[in-house]
Design a protein around this motif. Structure first.
Motif, PDB file in Angstrom:
ATOM      1  N   ASP A 145     -12.305 -16.474 -20.405  1.00  0.00           N
ATOM      2  CA  ASP A 145     -12.749 -17.054 -19.132  1.00  0.00           C
ATOM      3  C   ASP A 145     -12.080 -16.283 -18.002  1.00  0.00           C
ATOM      4  O   ASP A 145     -10.860 -16.341 -17.826  1.00  0.00           O
ATOM      5  N   ILE A 146     -12.871 -15.555 -17.235  1.00  0.00           N
ATOM      6  CA  ILE A 146     -12.353 -14.626 -16.244  1.00  0.00           C
ATOM      7  C   ILE A 146     -12.277 -15.226 -14.840  1.00  0.00           C
ATOM      8  O   ILE A 146     -11.805 -14.576 -13.892  1.00  0.00           O
ATOM      9  N   ARG A 147     -12.685 -16.460 -14.675  1.00  0.00           N
ATOM     10  CA  ARG A 147     -12.836 -17.026 -13.328  1.00  0.00           C
ATOM     11  C   ARG A 147     -11.523 -17.115 -12.559  1.00  0.00           C
ATOM     12  O   ARG A 147     -11.523 -17.029 -11.323  1.00  0.00           O
ATOM     13  N   SER A 148     -10.403 -17.267 -13.243  1.00  0.00           N
ATOM     14  CA  SER A 148      -9.123 -17.399 -12.538  1.00  0.00           C
ATOM     15  C   SER A 148      -8.714 -16.125 -11.808  1.00  0.00           C
ATOM     16  O   SER A 148      -7.808 -16.148 -10.970  1.00  0.00           O
ATOM     17  N   PHE A 149      -9.384 -15.004 -12.105  1.00  0.00           N
ATOM     18  CA  PHE A 149      -9.052 -13.733 -11.459  1.00  0.00           C
ATOM     19  C   PHE A 149      -9.806 -13.523 -10.146  1.00  0.00           C
ATOM     20  O   PHE A 149      -9.572 -12.509  -9.474  1.00  0.00           O
ATOM     21  N   LEU A 150     -10.681 -14.447  -9.776  1.00  0.00           N
ATOM     22  CA  LEU A 150     -11.644 -14.148  -8.721  1.00  0.00           C
ATOM     23  C   LEU A 150     -11.571 -15.074  -7.521  1.00  0.00           C
ATOM     24  O   LEU A 150     -12.489 -15.096  -6.704  1.00  0.00           O
ATOM     25  N   ASP A 151     -10.494 -15.808  -7.385  1.00  0.00           N
ATOM     26  CA  ASP A 151     -10.234 -16.583  -6.170  1.00  0.00           C
ATOM     27  C   ASP A 151     -11.402 -17.478  -5.762  1.00  0.00           C
ATOM     28  O   ASP A 151     -11.706 -17.645  -4.575  1.00  0.00           O
ATOM     29  N   GLY A 152     -12.079 -18.042  -6.751  1.00  0.00           N
ATOM     30  CA  GLY A 152     -13.186 -18.947  -6.463  1.00  0.00           C
ATOM     31  C   GLY A 152     -14.542 -18.279  -6.312  1.00  0.00           C
ATOM     32  O   GLY A 152     -15.563 -18.971  -6.241  1.00  0.00           O
ATOM     33  N   PHE A 153     -14.588 -16.959  -6.235  1.00  0.00           N
ATOM     34  CA  PHE A 153     -15.874 -16.263  -6.111  1.00  0.00           C
ATOM     35  C   PHE A 153     -16.655 -16.384  -7.412  1.00  0.00           C
ATOM     36  O   PHE A 153     -16.109 -16.258  -8.503  1.00  0.00           O
ATOM     37  N   TYR A 154     -17.972 -16.616  -7.295  1.00  0.00           N
ATOM     38  CA  TYR A 154     -18.811 -16.732  -8.491  1.00  0.00           C
ATOM     39  C   TYR A 154     -20.244 -16.352  -8.141  1.00  0.00           C
ATOM     40  O   TYR A 154     -20.806 -16.842  -7.154  1.00  0.00           O
ATOM     41  N   ASP A 155     -20.804 -15.450  -8.939  1.00  0.00           N
ATOM     42  CA  ASP A 155     -22.215 -15.102  -8.807  1.00  0.00           C
ATOM     43  C   ASP A 155     -22.717 -14.663 -10.178  1.00  0.00           C
ATOM     44  O   ASP A 155     -22.028 -14.843 -11.185  1.00  0.00           O
ATOM     45  N   ASP A 156     -23.901 -14.069 -10.246  1.00  0.00           N
ATOM     46  CA  ASP A 156     -24.470 -13.674 -11.533  1.00  0.00           C
ATOM     47  C   ASP A 156     -23.626 -12.615 -12.241  1.00  0.00           C
ATOM     48  O   ASP A 156     -23.546 -12.613 -13.475  1.00  0.00           O
TER      49      ASP A 156
END
Length: 235
Positions: A145-156
């Motif tokens: 799960d890579i989401r913790s590296f992206l400061d809340g950013f999320y897209d496709d």
């Protein structure tokens, strides 16, 4: 054990990228380093020595690739959107340049991929995104799960690089040819990540081996035991 240092020029990355290659023949395994690791990390930490007999016997040829983590997932100095895009460039380098080169050099249709810790993420993400290119996946203490590296950013682009998001929506038959190993341990900080990924694979009917070792920490002594064991069994 034969060792060769290669500086591979990538048109996608627009620079040379370093590799250490071990063995003169054998089935190819593309080996990713851990967090911010370099291409020589597996040698320095004893992982290559742990499989010396398999390489010397001509069973495997190991390609230790450099990472671009400092320009992608760990590049806290740039916008998270561009962290993901930089990883996508690395993915295109791997799939359009390096893997065809390895396949041609070793005369195979698909390759194996492996890695420890963050390298386990890289190996799994590549294999799950591109099952047409990969026959063997060995993830040792990986997280998915890579989401913790992206400061809340999320897209496709995040979705399609986050295995816990996209794998539940994949078709399990795509992975029927692939031998998958998820290695972890009771004291591994990534134990829960591996249990979750194993449950996802089970839900899709994707055969795999979840190997949970007893009472060993998330560190090189564990992985140096795992890697030769897994390689000795998958072929």
């Amino acid at each position: 054990m034969e060792e060769k240092h290669i500086k591979y020029y990538s048109h996608h990355l627009e620079r040379e990228i370093d590799m250490l290659v071990y063995g003169s023949w054998g089935y190819p395994i593309l080996l990713f380093p851990t967090t911010l690791g370099r291409y020589y990390q597996a040698k320095d930490m004893g992982l290559i020595e742990s499989i010396r007999n398999l390489v010397d016997a001509g069973k495997y040829k190991i390609y230790c690739i450099d990472s671009v983590d400092a320009d992608s997932w760990y590049a806290k100095h740039i916008n998270p959107q561009y962290r993901v895009l930089n990883h996508m460039v690395y993915d295109r380098f791997l799939t359009n340049e390096l893997i065809p080169y390895i396949k041609n050099e070793c005369n195979v249709d698909k390759i194996g991929v492996a890695g420890c810790s963050f390298g386990g993420f890289h190996a799994a993400n590549l294999a799950f995104r591109h099952p047409n290119l990969v026959a063997y996946l060995i993830s040792m203490s990986g997280a998915f799960d890579i989401r913790s590296f992206l400061d809340g950013f999320y897209d496709d682009t995040v979705y399609f690089n986050n295995p816990v998001d996209y794998m539940p929506n994949e078709q399990g038959w795509k992975y029927g040819h692939m031998k998958i190993v998820l290695g972890t341990s009771d004291w591994d900080i990534c134990l829960e990540s591996n249990l979750k990924m194993s449950n996802i694979l089970n839900s899709k009917g994707i055969d795999h081996w979840l190997d949970i070792r007893g009472w060993e920490k998330h560190d090189w002594p564990l992985w140096n035991k795992m890697f030769p064991h897994y390689l000795s069994r998958i072929l």
